[in-house]
Design a protein around this motif. Structure first.
Motif: not given
Length: 180
Positions: A89-92, A109-111
């Motif tokens: 669901p988040h930035t990937t 996820h990017e983080d």
């Protein structure tokens, strides 16, 4: 063959001609359903890193989530899901990887990991190594230090474990089966 390998081999069901004729599908759901075999599997996967620093365990969708969560718990590390494109669901960040009959993409996820974090990659089986190779490249793209890639089952004739070793990542497998 070691006792552990015999015990785990006995806990894995083989289904002939699935998903297509000529394939011997190695079904680990029977191993997961056997409390003793599941516990022993997790203990054996983490044994080389017991007591050392592991920041994250990355699991490849879907059976790698089951194993990866248990391994992360055992080594007191965070868990990172690596999923097929469009499931997070988040930035990937994503990478394309080779399948037997084409290309797919996986992402995280990017983080999820930061540069220099020590990561162990986990999945149930390594065959041709395309999926694991994609996951290794994705983790390295994010700056992870990949401590090892761990699998219950190796199909050595298909060369996947060797492909991952050539990327500079140690590979740990518990059971080998001949054929596909």
């Amino acid at each position: 063959m070691t006792t552990i390998e015999n015990d785990l081999r006995d806990a894995i069901r083989t289904i002939p001609d699935y998903p297509k004729p000529g394939i011997m599908f190695r079904d680990i759901t029977t191993l997961l359903g056997n409390a003793r075999a599941f516990r022993r599997t997790v203990d054996e996967l983490v044994q080389p890193w017991a007591g050392s620093k592991v920041d994250k365990v990355a699991g490849i969708e879907a059976r790698g989530f089951i194993l990866g969560g248990a391994v992360a718990h055992q080594v007191s590390a965070g868990f990172v899901p690596i999923r097929k494109k469009g499931k997070l669901p988040h930035t990937t960040v994503r990478v394309a990887y080779s399948l037997e009959y084409g290309i797919d993409e996986m992402e995280m996820h990017e983080d999820a990991v930061t540069k220099g974090e020590r990561v162990v990659l986990v999945d149930d089986l390594i065959a041709t190594g395309g999926t694991a190779e994609g996951a290794v490249k994705l983790l390295k793209q994010m700056g992870a230090d990949i401590v090892a890639a761990c699998f219950i089952v190796d199909l050595p004739e298909l060369g996947g474990a060797e492909k991952i070793r050539k990327l500079g990542v140690p590979v740990r497998t518990l059971v080998s089966f001949d054929g596909h």
